[in-house]
Design a protein around this motif. Structure first.
Motif, PDB file in Angstrom:
ATOM      1  N   ARG A 158     -89.052-111.587 -15.994  1.00  0.00           N
ATOM      2  CA  ARG A 158     -88.522-110.815 -14.852  1.00  0.00           C
ATOM      3  C   ARG A 158     -87.507-111.634 -14.071  1.00  0.00           C
ATOM      4  N   LYS A 159     -87.831-112.907 -13.856  1.00  0.00           N
ATOM      5  CA  LYS A 159     -86.922-113.770 -13.083  1.00  0.00           C
ATOM      6  C   LYS A 159     -85.591-113.966 -13.809  1.00  0.00           C
ATOM      7  N   GLN A 160     -85.613-113.927 -15.126  1.00  0.00           N
ATOM      8  CA  GLN A 160     -84.371-114.073 -15.894  1.00  0.00           C
ATOM      9  C   GLN A 160     -83.566-112.776 -15.889  1.00  0.00           C
ATOM     10  N   LEU A 161     -84.273-111.642 -15.963  1.00  0.00           N
ATOM     11  CA  LEU A 161     -83.587-110.351 -16.062  1.00  0.00           C
ATOM     12  C   LEU A 161     -82.859-109.950 -14.775  1.00  0.00           C
ATOM     13  N   LEU A 162     -83.413-110.322 -13.620  1.00  0.00           N
ATOM     14  CA  LEU A 162     -82.794-109.901 -12.350  1.00  0.00           C
ATOM     15  C   LEU A 162     -81.376-110.439 -12.194  1.00  0.00           C
ATOM     16  N   GLN A 164     -79.492-111.372 -14.507  1.00  0.00           N
ATOM     17  CA  GLN A 164     -78.693-110.836 -15.624  1.00  0.00           C
ATOM     18  C   GLN A 164     -78.240-109.402 -15.353  1.00  0.00           C
ATOM     19  N   GLY A 165     -78.711-108.840 -14.233  1.00  0.00           N
ATOM     20  CA  GLY A 165     -78.210-107.527 -13.807  1.00  0.00           C
ATOM     21  C   GLY A 165     -78.964-106.344 -14.357  1.00  0.00           C
ATOM     22  N   ILE A 166     -80.280-106.498 -14.577  1.00  0.00           N
ATOM     23  CA  ILE A 166     -81.039-105.392 -15.175  1.00  0.00           C
ATOM     24  C   ILE A 166     -80.993-104.126 -14.329  1.00  0.00           C
ATOM     25  N   ILE A 167     -81.010-104.271 -12.990  1.00  0.00           N
ATOM     26  CA  ILE A 167     -81.036-103.072 -12.134  1.00  0.00           C
ATOM     27  C   ILE A 167     -79.724-102.292 -12.266  1.00  0.00           C
ATOM     28  N   LEU A 168     -78.609-102.996 -12.305  1.00  0.00           N
ATOM     29  CA  LEU A 168     -77.316-102.309 -12.462  1.00  0.00           C
ATOM     30  C   LEU A 168     -77.201-101.640 -13.833  1.00  0.00           C
ATOM     31  N   VAL A 169     -77.734-102.298 -14.853  1.00  0.00           N
ATOM     32  CA  VAL A 169     -77.700-101.714 -16.203  1.00  0.00           C
ATOM     33  C   VAL A 169     -78.554-100.445 -16.239  1.00  0.00           C
ATOM     34  N   LEU A 170     -79.742-100.506 -15.627  1.00  0.00           N
ATOM     35  CA  LEU A 170     -80.608 -99.326 -15.591  1.00  0.00           C
ATOM     36  C   LEU A 170     -79.959 -98.199 -14.789  1.00  0.00           C
ATOM     37  N   ALA A 171     -79.260 -98.571 -13.713  1.00  0.00           N
ATOM     38  CA  ALA A 171     -78.570 -97.566 -12.892  1.00  0.00           C
ATOM     39  C   ALA A 171     -77.481 -96.861 -13.698  1.00  0.00           C
ATOM     40  N   SER A 172     -76.871 -97.593 -14.622  1.00  0.00           N
ATOM     41  CA  SER A 172     -75.855 -96.986 -15.489  1.00  0.00           C
ATOM     42  C   SER A 172     -76.512 -96.060 -16.517  1.00  0.00           C
ATOM     43  N   CYS A 173     -77.646 -96.519 -17.066  1.00  0.00           N
ATOM     44  CA  CYS A 173     -78.351 -95.741 -18.111  1.00  0.00           C
ATOM     45  C   CYS A 173     -78.960 -94.456 -17.584  1.00  0.00           C
ATOM     46  N   ILE A 174     -79.292 -94.411 -16.289  1.00  0.00           N
ATOM     47  CA  ILE A 174     -80.060 -93.274 -15.768  1.00  0.00           C
ATOM     48  C   ILE A 174     -79.254 -91.972 -15.794  1.00  0.00           C
ATOM     49  N   GLN A 175     -77.973 -92.087 -16.070  1.00  0.00           N
ATOM     50  CA  GLN A 175     -77.164 -90.873 -16.180  1.00  0.00           C
ATOM     51  C   GLN A 175     -77.027 -90.404 -17.633  1.00  0.00           C
ATOM     52  N   SER A 176     -77.835 -91.010 -18.514  1.00  0.00           N
ATOM     53  CA  SER A 176     -77.835 -90.606 -19.929  1.00  0.00           C
ATOM     54  C   SER A 176     -78.317 -89.158 -20.068  1.00  0.00           C
ATOM     55  N   PRO A 177     -77.749 -88.410 -21.006  1.00  0.00           N
ATOM     56  CA  PRO A 177     -78.212 -87.026 -21.224  1.00  0.00           C
ATOM     57  C   PRO A 177     -79.441 -86.944 -22.131  1.00  0.00           C
ATOM     58  N   HIS A 178     -79.904 -88.098 -22.641  1.00  0.00           N
ATOM     59  CA  HIS A 178     -80.971 -88.095 -23.640  1.00  0.00           C
ATOM     60  C   HIS A 178     -82.345 -88.315 -23.008  1.00  0.00           C
ATOM     61  N   GLU A 179     -83.247 -87.377 -23.221  1.00  0.00           N
ATOM     62  CA  GLU A 179     -84.594 -87.439 -22.643  1.00  0.00           C
ATOM     63  C   GLU A 179     -85.338 -88.710 -23.067  1.00  0.00           C
ATOM     64  N   ALA A 180     -85.221 -89.102 -24.342  1.00  0.00           N
ATOM     65  CA  ALA A 180     -85.937 -90.285 -24.838  1.00  0.00           C
ATOM     66  C   ALA A 180     -85.476 -91.548 -24.123  1.00  0.00           C
ATOM     67  N   VAL A 181     -84.172 -91.651 -23.874  1.00  0.00           N
ATOM     68  CA  VAL A 181     -83.616 -92.815 -23.163  1.00  0.00           C
ATOM     69  C   VAL A 181     -84.113 -92.827 -21.719  1.00  0.00           C
ATOM     70  N   ALA A 195     -94.569-105.249 -10.319  1.00  0.00           N
ATOM     71  CA  ALA A 195     -94.655-106.715 -10.244  1.00  0.00           C
ATOM     72  C   ALA A 195     -94.979-107.147  -8.816  1.00  0.00           C
ATOM     73  N   LYS A 196     -95.688-108.266  -8.691  1.00  0.00           N
ATOM     74  CA  LYS A 196     -96.102-108.710  -7.357  1.00  0.00           C
ATOM     75  C   LYS A 196     -94.913-109.059  -6.471  1.00  0.00           C
ATOM     76  N   GLU A 197     -93.798-109.438  -7.104  1.00  0.00           N
ATOM     77  CA  GLU A 197     -92.606-109.807  -6.316  1.00  0.00           C
ATOM     78  C   GLU A 197     -91.693-108.610  -6.050  1.00  0.00           C
ATOM     79  N   ALA A 198     -92.117-107.422  -6.479  1.00  0.00           N
ATOM     80  CA  ALA A 198     -91.251-106.236  -6.357  1.00  0.00           C
ATOM     81  C   ALA A 198     -90.797-105.949  -4.918  1.00  0.00           C
ATOM     82  N   PRO A 199     -91.692-105.971  -3.905  1.00  0.00           N
ATOM     83  CA  PRO A 199     -91.243-105.605  -2.552  1.00  0.00           C
ATOM     84  C   PRO A 199     -90.106-106.462  -2.020  1.00  0.00           C
ATOM     85  N   THR A 200     -90.090-107.729  -2.383  1.00  0.00           N
ATOM     86  CA  THR A 200     -89.063-108.631  -1.832  1.00  0.00           C
ATOM     87  C   THR A 200     -87.870-108.837  -2.758  1.00  0.00           C
ATOM     88  N   GLU A 201     -88.094-108.788  -4.081  1.00  0.00           N
ATOM     89  CA  GLU A 201     -87.018-109.170  -5.004  1.00  0.00           C
ATOM     90  C   GLU A 201     -86.436-108.013  -5.831  1.00  0.00           C
TER      91      GLU A 201
END
Length: 456
Positions: A158-162, A164-181, A195-201
């Motif tokens: 989790r600490k590595q992914l943040l 690396q921009g995982i939230i921005l990548v997910l924000a881009s993916c959320i407009q996908s037209p595919h239900e499975a995605v 995750a325990k660090e979710a509220p702050t990080e």
């Protein structure tokens, strides 16, 4: 007083996608067949095969994927020097079939319950994120569930992914037209938000993105679009609400009226013929509404709609037998609707829903406490409300409750009687005529109840 995240067995729920043959997945009776562990030499031979010509690579990758269903083999593989590097090399290959097979191997590794295996996969996270913008739905879905599984197991991941921009990548993916995605994306996000660090990080990054508005849209369109994605994003909203960090942001997006409207739609579906699995969406939607009301009492004004009560009792009626856990979810929301708001207390009485509520008293200990709490909410509103409770014959149903041995249930019942007697003395006289004083006497020796029992 906020509820626990999910029912315990769902709290950290890894997902495994496999498209293996029946022989690999299990026997004729559906039981899973786990391969025997490979020796270190056999694992080494597979890795060497992955470094040879393309045909050898395909065969070795296919064998590795099957072998990695065994926990011991997973551990031997990640300990072998250069093994992950070789697998990542094939995962980033330009050959689509090779890439897919390597992705399936990584997915098997991500399903391990050993944190050391998850952390061995750290070098692949940036590639997984990159490939979320790929053209193949199946490949994108596989990458999403692999990420979600790795996120569950390891804080290091989790600490590595943040960064690396995982939230921005997910924000881009959320407009996908595919239900499975979308469903896979919801899974990744729900694991991050637990995750325990979710509220702050993590949650601050989510709020700074377009994710919340799209999550709300996908939850509320679940009946038309896809229920799987709606369920995942409903849990995401629930985890955000339980963090106490983002409720004003969600309220400003119109979460309360939107989720209330969805609950009405869900109830109308049940009035016809409830689709299979609908309870999986009903549960987090009830929690989101209940906890938003608990957090922000002034927002009750926005949803003064009697139909909400009818919807709740329709849901109760539909799921009472088959999915009893939904009962306490409905009662939790009903408690929060009636806690400060006379409108819903009056509506519950005027719609003649009190008999249906009283029928839930013997349902379970938690249900009993919540039913009694709702009745206390009504009684607290004063004499006119207590008169109606008395007239609708609540007292005869309270006497069996007083005979129970559970101090929490009896304590709540005593609180209700106190309010009834205080605001409507005729109820006290009626209580004595029905022999209620004898039921009180038995609790005068119970330490946590004796003071209230004697006072009554």
């Amino acid at each position: 007083a906020l509820r626990k995240a999910r029912r315990q067995e769902q709290l950290v729920s890894k997902r495994l996608l496999r498209e293996d043959t029946a022989a690999e997945e299990g026997g004729q009776d559906g039981t899973e067949i786990v391969p025997d562990p490979l020796s270190e030499d056999e694992v080494l031979e597979l890795v060497r095969g992955m470094q040879r010509g393309s045909e050898d690579r395909k065969i070795s990758l296919s064998r590795l994927r099957w072998a990695l269903q065994n926990k011991e083999t997973q551990q031997k593989f990640v300990r072998l020097d250069g093994s992950i590097r070789t697998l990542i090399g094939l995962f980033t290959s330009s050959l689509a079939d090779m890439q897919m097979e390597a992705a399936r191997c990584l997915h098997e590794l991500s399903h391990s319950s050993d944190p050391a295996v998850a952390e061995a996969c750290l070098p692949v996270t940036s590639y997984l994120l990159t490939y979320l913008s790929g053209h193949s739905v199946e490949f994108t879905e596989l990458c999403l569930y692999t990420l979600g599984n790795l996120v569950v197991e390891s804080e290091a991941v989790r600490k590595q992914l943040l960064p690396q921009g995982i939230i921005l990548v997910l924000a881009s993916c959320i407009q996908s037209p595919h239900e499975a995605v979308l469903e896979g994306l919801g899974y990744v996000l729900s694991q991050l938000l637990q995750a325990k660090e979710a509220p702050t990080e993590i949650i601050p990054l989510v709020l700074d993105s377009v994710l919340p508005q799209h999550m709300l849209r996908l939850v509320c369109s679940g009946l038309k679009a896809g229920i799987g994605a709606a369920v995942e994003f409903a849990w995401c909203l629930h985890y955000i609400i339980c963090s106490h960090t983002a409720n004003m942001a969600l309220l400003s997006l119109g979460a309360l009226p939107a989720l209330s409207s969805l609950l009405l739609d869900l109830a109308s579906e049940m009035a016809q013929d409830a689709p299979e699995g609908l309870e999986l969406l009903v549960c987090p939607v009830l929690r989101c509404l209940g906890n938003l009301l608990a957090e922000e009492t002034s927002c009750n004004v926005q949803i003064q709609d009697k139909r909400l009560l009818i919807a709740l009792f329709l849901i109760l009626q539909c799921f009472f037998q088959q999915h009893p856990f939904i009962v306490q979810e409905c009662l939790w929301l009903l408690n929060n609707l009636t806690a400060d708001e006379p409108f819903f207390c009056s509506a519950l009485l005027s719609l003649d829903l009190l008999p249906a509520l009283l029928q839930l008293l013997p349902c379970s200990q938690m249900a009993s406490v919540l039913v009694l709490t709702v009745l206390c909410n009504i009684a607290e509103k004063g004499p006119a409300y207590c008169q109606q409770l008395h007239q609708q014959r609540a007292l005869p149903l309270l006497l069996p409750t007083l005979a129970l041995s559970n101090p929490e249930v009896v304590g709540q019942c005593l609180e209700l009687l106190h309010l009834l007697f205080l605001h409507w003395p005729e109820a006290a006289a009626d209580f004595v005529r029905q022999g209620g004083h004898r039921a009180l006497e038995q609790h005068q020796s119970t330490p946590e109840l004796q003071e209230r029992a004697r006072a009554l």
